[in-house]
Design a protein around this motif. Structure first.
Motif, mmCIF file in Angstrom:
data_model
loop_
_atom_site.group_PDB
_atom_site.id
_atom_site.type_symbol
_atom_site.label_atom_id
_atom_site.label_comp_id
_atom_site.label_asym_id
_atom_site.label_seq_id
_atom_site.Cartn_x
_atom_site.Cartn_y
_atom_site.Cartn_z
ATOM 1 N N PHE A 72 -33.116 -41.372 4.756
ATOM 2 C CA PHE A 72 -32.648 -42.342 5.748
ATOM 3 C C PHE A 72 -31.163 -42.664 5.567
ATOM 4 O O PHE A 72 -30.450 -42.877 6.543
ATOM 5 C CB PHE A 72 -33.494 -43.615 5.716
ATOM 6 C CG PHE A 72 -34.870 -43.408 6.267
ATOM 7 C CD1 PHE A 72 -35.073 -42.809 7.502
ATOM 8 C CD2 PHE A 72 -35.983 -43.798 5.542
ATOM 9 C CE1 PHE A 72 -36.347 -42.607 8.017
ATOM 10 C CE2 PHE A 72 -37.268 -43.617 6.048
ATOM 11 C CZ PHE A 72 -37.440 -43.018 7.288
ATOM 12 N N LYS A 73 -30.710 -42.684 4.328
ATOM 13 C CA LYS A 73 -29.284 -42.926 4.075
ATOM 14 C C LYS A 73 -28.455 -41.772 4.633
ATOM 15 O O LYS A 73 -27.418 -41.983 5.259
ATOM 16 C CB LYS A 73 -29.032 -43.097 2.579
ATOM 17 C CG LYS A 73 -27.604 -43.458 2.257
ATOM 18 C CD LYS A 73 -27.418 -43.722 0.777
ATOM 19 C CE LYS A 73 -25.979 -44.065 0.484
ATOM 20 N NZ LYS A 73 -25.738 -44.299 -0.939
ATOM 21 N N ASP A 105 -25.724 -42.366 8.956
ATOM 22 C CA ASP A 105 -24.350 -42.236 9.442
ATOM 23 C C ASP A 105 -24.377 -41.606 10.827
ATOM 24 O O ASP A 105 -25.018 -40.566 11.015
ATOM 25 C CB ASP A 105 -23.547 -41.358 8.474
ATOM 26 C CG ASP A 105 -22.110 -41.232 8.911
ATOM 27 O OD1 ASP A 105 -21.834 -40.378 9.793
ATOM 28 O OD2 ASP A 105 -21.269 -41.979 8.398
ATOM 29 N N PRO A 106 -23.695 -42.186 11.799
ATOM 30 C CA PRO A 106 -23.726 -41.642 13.170
ATOM 31 C C PRO A 106 -23.288 -40.181 13.263
ATOM 32 O O PRO A 106 -23.901 -39.398 14.000
ATOM 33 C CB PRO A 106 -22.771 -42.547 13.948
ATOM 34 C CG PRO A 106 -22.687 -43.806 13.157
ATOM 35 C CD PRO A 106 -22.917 -43.421 11.723
ATOM 36 N N ASN A 107 -22.260 -39.786 12.500
ATOM 37 C CA ASN A 107 -21.809 -38.389 12.556
ATOM 38 C C ASN A 107 -22.845 -37.445 11.964
ATOM 39 O O ASN A 107 -23.087 -36.365 12.497
ATOM 40 C CB ASN A 107 -20.467 -38.219 11.846
ATOM 41 C CG ASN A 107 -19.322 -38.760 12.676
ATOM 42 O OD1 ASN A 107 -19.316 -38.641 13.903
ATOM 43 N ND2 ASN A 107 -18.369 -39.378 12.020
ATOM 44 N N ARG A 108 -23.478 -37.856 10.864
ATOM 45 C CA ARG A 108 -24.504 -36.999 10.263
ATOM 46 C C ARG A 108 -25.708 -36.883 11.184
ATOM 47 O O ARG A 108 -26.303 -35.810 11.306
ATOM 48 C CB ARG A 108 -24.912 -37.529 8.890
ATOM 49 C CG ARG A 108 -23.837 -37.295 7.854
ATOM 50 C CD ARG A 108 -24.340 -37.452 6.448
ATOM 51 N NE ARG A 108 -24.501 -38.823 6.035
ATOM 52 C CZ ARG A 108 -23.599 -39.511 5.353
ATOM 53 N NH1 ARG A 108 -22.438 -38.964 5.031
ATOM 54 N NH2 ARG A 108 -23.843 -40.754 5.002
ATOM 55 N N HIS A 159 -19.764 -34.401 5.742
ATOM 56 C CA HIS A 159 -21.082 -34.778 6.262
ATOM 57 C C HIS A 159 -22.114 -33.664 6.060
ATOM 58 O O HIS A 159 -23.274 -33.942 5.751
ATOM 59 C CB HIS A 159 -20.989 -35.169 7.731
ATOM 60 C CG HIS A 159 -20.277 -36.474 7.936
ATOM 61 N ND1 HIS A 159 -20.646 -37.640 7.299
ATOM 62 C CD2 HIS A 159 -19.214 -36.792 8.708
ATOM 63 C CE1 HIS A 159 -19.844 -38.619 7.677
ATOM 64 N NE2 HIS A 159 -18.971 -38.140 8.532
ATOM 65 N N LEU A 160 -21.716 -32.418 6.214
ATOM 66 C CA LEU A 160 -22.637 -31.304 5.980
ATOM 67 C C LEU A 160 -23.080 -31.269 4.522
ATOM 68 O O LEU A 160 -24.254 -31.023 4.233
ATOM 69 C CB LEU A 160 -21.989 -29.980 6.388
ATOM 70 C CG LEU A 160 -21.938 -29.729 7.891
ATOM 71 C CD1 LEU A 160 -20.982 -28.574 8.215
ATOM 72 C CD2 LEU A 160 -23.327 -29.438 8.450
#
Length: 121
Positions: free
Chosen positions: A15-16, A20-23, A54-55
């Motif tokens: 969930f963490k 993040d919106p980008n992830r 993010h990746l």
């Protein structure tokens, strides 16, 4: 469904990673199929270093895999880990099942009022 310590930690990591919106946008794009950096950058309008960051977070959480192109190792392809996606789909379906919600007596004064009224009937 009572959560074990291990399940709590694992779910928190997932969930963490997706909070993040980008992830979340990257993961959603990858649910459409494998993709490379350049495609993801173009689709999501993210700076290369931000996309890579993010990746890596999604990979570390176990949601995404990467592999190098067999002909030109400079290219990296990203894909959703199908087993992880299936596991978390099942887990969320069970965890968020409204059928799990049970009626329980309240512990405070309101609950005691209900208990007293039930006895009088």
């Amino acid at each position: 469904m009572s959560l074990s310590e291990k399940e709590t930690v694992e779910a928190t990591v997932i969930f963490k990673a997706l909070s993040d919106p980008n992830r979340l946008r990257i993961f959603s794009a990858l649910m459409s199929g494998d993709s490379c950096n350049c495609e993801l950058r173009e689709t999501l309008s993210l700076a290369p270093n931000l996309l890579s960051h993010h990746l890596r977070a999604l990979e570390k959480a176990g949601l995404v895999h990467s592999r190098r192109d067999r002909l030109d190792g400079r290219w990296i392809y990203y894909s959703v880990d199908r087993e992880a996606a299936a596991h978390w789909q099942n887990w969320c379906s069970t965890f968020l099942d409204p059928e799990r919600i049970q009626e329980r007596p309240l512990c405070g004064p309101e609950g005691q009022l209900v208990s007293v009224s039930a006895i009088k009937i």
